[in-house]
Design a protein around this motif. Structure first.
Motif, mmCIF file in Angstrom:
data_model
loop_
_atom_site.group_PDB
_atom_site.id
_atom_site.type_symbol
_atom_site.label_atom_id
_atom_site.label_comp_id
_atom_site.label_asym_id
_atom_site.label_seq_id
_atom_site.Cartn_x
_atom_site.Cartn_y
_atom_site.Cartn_z
ATOM 1 N N GLY A 35 11.888 66.390 -55.035
ATOM 2 C CA GLY A 35 10.854 67.377 -55.313
ATOM 3 C C GLY A 35 9.476 66.745 -55.295
ATOM 4 O O GLY A 35 8.539 67.261 -54.684
ATOM 5 N N MET A 36 9.354 65.593 -55.965
ATOM 6 C CA MET A 36 8.066 64.900 -56.017
ATOM 7 C C MET A 36 7.632 64.426 -54.631
ATOM 8 O O MET A 36 6.497 64.664 -54.209
ATOM 9 N N THR A 37 8.538 63.773 -53.897
ATOM 10 C CA THR A 37 8.170 63.285 -52.569
ATOM 11 C C THR A 37 7.909 64.449 -51.610
ATOM 12 O O THR A 37 7.097 64.317 -50.692
ATOM 13 N N GLY A 38 8.571 65.580 -51.838
ATOM 14 C CA GLY A 38 8.320 66.748 -51.004
ATOM 15 C C GLY A 38 6.905 67.288 -51.152
ATOM 16 O O GLY A 38 6.349 67.857 -50.210
ATOM 17 N N THR A 39 6.307 67.103 -52.326
ATOM 18 C CA THR A 39 4.935 67.571 -52.537
ATOM 19 C C THR A 39 3.905 66.657 -51.877
ATOM 20 O O THR A 39 2.730 67.017 -51.796
ATOM 21 N N PHE A 40 4.340 65.485 -51.396
ATOM 22 C CA PHE A 40 3.403 64.574 -50.742
ATOM 23 C C PHE A 40 2.801 65.187 -49.480
ATOM 24 O O PHE A 40 1.722 64.779 -49.041
ATOM 25 N N VAL A 41 3.504 66.151 -48.874
ATOM 26 C CA VAL A 41 3.004 66.778 -47.644
ATOM 27 C C VAL A 41 1.652 67.436 -47.907
ATOM 28 O O VAL A 41 0.658 67.164 -47.220
ATOM 29 N N ILE A 42 1.606 68.314 -48.914
ATOM 30 C CA ILE A 42 0.357 69.004 -49.221
ATOM 31 C C ILE A 42 -0.628 68.067 -49.919
ATOM 32 O O ILE A 42 -1.845 68.168 -49.725
ATOM 33 N N PHE A 43 -0.113 67.147 -50.736
ATOM 34 C CA PHE A 43 -1.006 66.179 -51.390
ATOM 35 C C PHE A 43 -1.771 65.374 -50.345
ATOM 36 O O PHE A 43 -2.973 65.120 -50.494
ATOM 37 N N SER A 44 -1.093 64.991 -49.267
ATOM 38 C CA SER A 44 -1.747 64.237 -48.193
ATOM 39 C C SER A 44 -2.837 65.067 -47.534
ATOM 40 O O SER A 44 -3.911 64.559 -47.190
ATOM 41 N N GLN A 45 -2.574 66.361 -47.366
ATOM 42 C CA GLN A 45 -3.577 67.232 -46.758
ATOM 43 C C GLN A 45 -4.826 67.327 -47.632
ATOM 44 O O GLN A 45 -5.956 67.246 -47.135
ATOM 45 N N THR A 46 -4.638 67.479 -48.940
ATOM 46 C CA THR A 46 -5.795 67.594 -49.839
ATOM 47 C C THR A 46 -6.571 66.279 -49.924
ATOM 48 O O THR A 46 -7.795 66.286 -50.014
ATOM 49 N N VAL A 47 -5.848 65.156 -49.871
ATOM 50 C CA VAL A 47 -6.530 63.856 -49.839
ATOM 51 C C VAL A 47 -7.379 63.747 -48.576
ATOM 52 O O VAL A 47 -8.518 63.255 -48.602
ATOM 53 N N GLY A 48 -6.833 64.222 -47.454
ATOM 54 C CA GLY A 48 -7.587 64.214 -46.206
ATOM 55 C C GLY A 48 -8.851 65.053 -46.290
ATOM 56 O O GLY A 48 -9.917 64.655 -45.791
ATOM 57 N N ASN A 49 -8.738 66.242 -46.914
ATOM 58 C CA ASN A 49 -9.918 67.098 -47.093
ATOM 59 C C ASN A 49 -11.006 66.372 -47.874
ATOM 60 O O ASN A 49 -12.168 66.343 -47.473
ATOM 61 N N LEU A 50 -10.623 65.820 -49.024
ATOM 62 C CA LEU A 50 -11.604 65.140 -49.872
ATOM 63 C C LEU A 50 -12.207 63.929 -49.164
ATOM 64 O O LEU A 50 -13.421 63.687 -49.227
ATOM 65 N N LEU A 51 -11.359 63.170 -48.464
ATOM 66 C CA LEU A 51 -11.821 61.968 -47.772
ATOM 67 C C LEU A 51 -12.901 62.290 -46.758
ATOM 68 O O LEU A 51 -13.955 61.640 -46.713
ATOM 69 N N VAL A 52 -12.676 63.307 -45.928
ATOM 70 C CA VAL A 52 -13.651 63.605 -44.875
ATOM 71 C C VAL A 52 -14.926 64.210 -45.455
ATOM 72 O O VAL A 52 -16.030 63.990 -44.925
ATOM 73 N N PHE A 53 -14.824 64.955 -46.564
ATOM 74 C CA PHE A 53 -16.030 65.500 -47.192
ATOM 75 C C PHE A 53 -16.908 64.371 -47.750
ATOM 76 O O PHE A 53 -18.128 64.378 -47.581
ATOM 77 N N VAL A 54 -16.263 63.400 -48.410
ATOM 78 C CA VAL A 54 -17.016 62.284 -48.987
ATOM 79 C C VAL A 54 -17.599 61.403 -47.884
ATOM 80 O O VAL A 54 -18.783 61.028 -47.926
ATOM 81 N N LEU A 55 -16.782 61.079 -46.871
ATOM 82 C CA LEU A 55 -17.266 60.251 -45.773
ATOM 83 C C LEU A 55 -18.416 60.934 -45.032
ATOM 84 O O LEU A 55 -19.411 60.302 -44.675
ATOM 85 N N GLY A 56 -18.262 62.250 -44.791
ATOM 86 C CA GLY A 56 -19.296 62.991 -44.087
ATOM 87 C C GLY A 56 -20.600 63.059 -44.849
ATOM 88 O O GLY A 56 -21.675 63.202 -44.253
ATOM 89 N N ASP A 57 -20.522 62.962 -46.170
ATOM 90 C CA ASP A 57 -21.716 63.012 -47.008
ATOM 91 C C ASP A 57 -22.414 61.663 -47.090
ATOM 92 O O ASP A 57 -23.609 61.601 -47.378
#
Length: 488
Positions: free
Chosen positions: A152-174
């Motif tokens: 269950g925990m490792t299955g949530t890594f799919v969406i967790f990875s997506q949200t990390v990607g969102n935050l990463l590109v927003f911070v880098l872009g800024d």
């Protein structure tokens, strides 16, 4: 070579076992979804630059160009779902996932070489194609390498990875220049490709290929146990029994030939579509307007730039996703999904009320929609987004898992494209308040569907899950037969 890569490190680990390798491997496996998150968020911090006088393109991009850049990924991703779904079953999870990183890398490379609107749109089509493959293969890969207690925990890594990607590109872009960000984003799929070359195929697929000895070595490495450990031997035997009569291929006909499998498919599909129709994607798209409207209230001091708004929402998503990782194997799938559906439903309702009161000139504090927005995104990240992926992979055996993931992800990604295109016309027709109330109704209705129609999948076998799907009548009939036999 296999022995060198999968060697267990210490005698203590061999005795006790460990989940560290499974968790670390799951993180690496989900890197294409991290790349997808960066691609989805890339437009937000760069839109003003691309459409401005100092655009890296020969001329400023138009709204139509940006619209195609935003939506083209959702056109090619459903196509990729079928291609990679077949490839995962025919050539293996690992090979399919390696191929997913290639178009993603090419997409970022094209953006680095040329910023012409057609090149940018084509690059995002490539990224969408690779990401669509990632969304099919990653959940399968993660499920098949994880033991029941943490799947269950490792299955949530799919969406967790997506949200990390969102935050990463927003911070880098800024913080960083345009081309520097592109180089960093190109490195993500390349690093994933290099790491995955050294990682094993899933045990389920190795057994299907008749490579039982290698399966035991891979399981020993994943569980941090010796190859001859009793639990490893038992798990290999279980996988062999599970696949003795299975012919692994993309086969909708096989899926729909069994009534219980069909019921399971409809449950998984509805749970996944509810995630799309809950409105959280639309809320993210409409976030800038909500922040702008709230900033007009003189009683509030909310004055964030568009990119700062995106960073705030991405941070909320990260917290929600992290909470999902911690709770999914403790609270169970159904309770967590039901609670987050209720929370999202009421926050959507509150957003609708705020827009309605605003339209008739009734004052309501500007912080209300901000709180509602953040709560909605938090609920989405902590349950509505990750858990349907977990349920989807846990409700089917190895033989049907690839077919089901392919069909459901194709439908879901196609739905995303339709929602993004229809959201603005719908608002013009019925108003934002009615739109959010519709989303609220869907979220709250989902709670009743979860309670009465969706079986709990946490730490349960397929036999138990399918027994629930077959209903009480079968159980009652069996009980009556037993009673009658006893009377006789």
């Amino acid at each position: 070579m296999v022995n060198k890569v999968y060697k267990v490190s210490s005698a203590k680990e061999e005795k006790m076992g460990s989940k560290h390798n499974q968790i670390l491997m799951s993180i690496v496996v989900c890197m294409p979804i991290l790349a997808y998150g960066t691609a989805m968020g890339w437009i937000s911090p760069n839109k003003a630059l691309l459409m401005g006088d100092y655009s890296p393109s020969n001329a400023p991009l138009s709204e139509e160009d940006v619209s195609w850049m935003a939506s083209i990924m959702f056109i090619f991703a459903p196509i990729a779902v079928f291609v990679y779904g077949v490839a995962a079953d025919k050539f293996g999870r690992k090979n399919a996932l390696l191929c997913a990183s290639i178009p993603i890398s090419l997409g970022w490379a094209v953006k680095l070489m040329c910023a012409h609107p057609i090149a940018l749109i084509g690059a995002r089509a490539l990224i969408g194609f690779g990401s669509g493959g990632g969304f099919v293969v990653c959940p399968l890969y993660v499920k098949e390498i994880s033991e029941d207690s943490i799947r269950g925990m490792t299955g949530t890594f799919v969406i967790f990875s997506q949200t990390v990607g969102n935050l990463l590109v927003f911070v880098l872009g800024d913080l960083l220049p345009f081309n520097t960000v592109l180089w960093i984003l190109l490195a993500i799929p390349l690093v994933h490709f290099c790491f995955l070359l050294r990682l094993p195929e899933t045990p389920s697929y190795l057994v299907k290929c008749g490579r039982n000895e290698e399966t035991a070595k891979v399981l020993g490495w994943l569980r941090s146990l010796p190859v001859d450990d009793k639990s490893i031997t038992e798990e290999v035997d279980r996988l062999i029994i599970e696949q003795t009569t299975s012919e692994l291929k993309f086969s909708p006909k096989l899926l729909f030939s069994d009534k219980t499998s069909v019921k399971a498919f409809w449950v998984a599909l509805i749970v996944n579509l509810t995630r799309e129709f809950c409105g959280c994607i639309a809320v993210l798209v409409y976030a800038s307007h909500i922040f702008a409207e709230a900033g007009k209230d003189p009683g509030t001091s909310i004055a964030l730039s568009p990119n700062k708004q995106s960073i705030l929402l991405a941070a909320v998503q990260i917290v929600g996703s992290f909470l999902a990782c911690q709770l999914v194997d403790r609270a169970g799938r159904k309770p967590l999904l039901a609670v987050t559906s209720v929370v999202a439903g009421f926050s959507m309702c509150l957003l609708g009320v705020w827009f309605y009161l605003q339209s008739i000139g009734v004052f309501m504090p500007g912080w209300v929609p901000i709180v509602a927005l953040c709560v909605c995104i938090f609920a989405d990240a902590s349950g509505l987004q990750p858990l349907p992926f977990v349920i989807m992979t846990e409700m089917f055996n190895f033989q049907l898992r690839g077919t089901v993931a392919t069909l459901i992800m194709a439908i879901s990604l196609g739905t995303d494209f339709a929602l993004l295109k229809l959201f603005a016309p719908l608002n013009s027709w019925i108003g934002y308040h009615f739109t959010f109330w519709i989303f609220s109704f869907i979220c709250l209705s989902n709670v009743f569907y979860l309670i009465f129609c969706v079986p709990e999948t946490k730490m349960r076998s397929l036999e138990d899950i399918y027994s629930d799907l077959e209903g009480k009548k079968k159980k009652n009939k069996t009980d009556v037969e037993v009673v009658e036999t006893n009377h006789v």
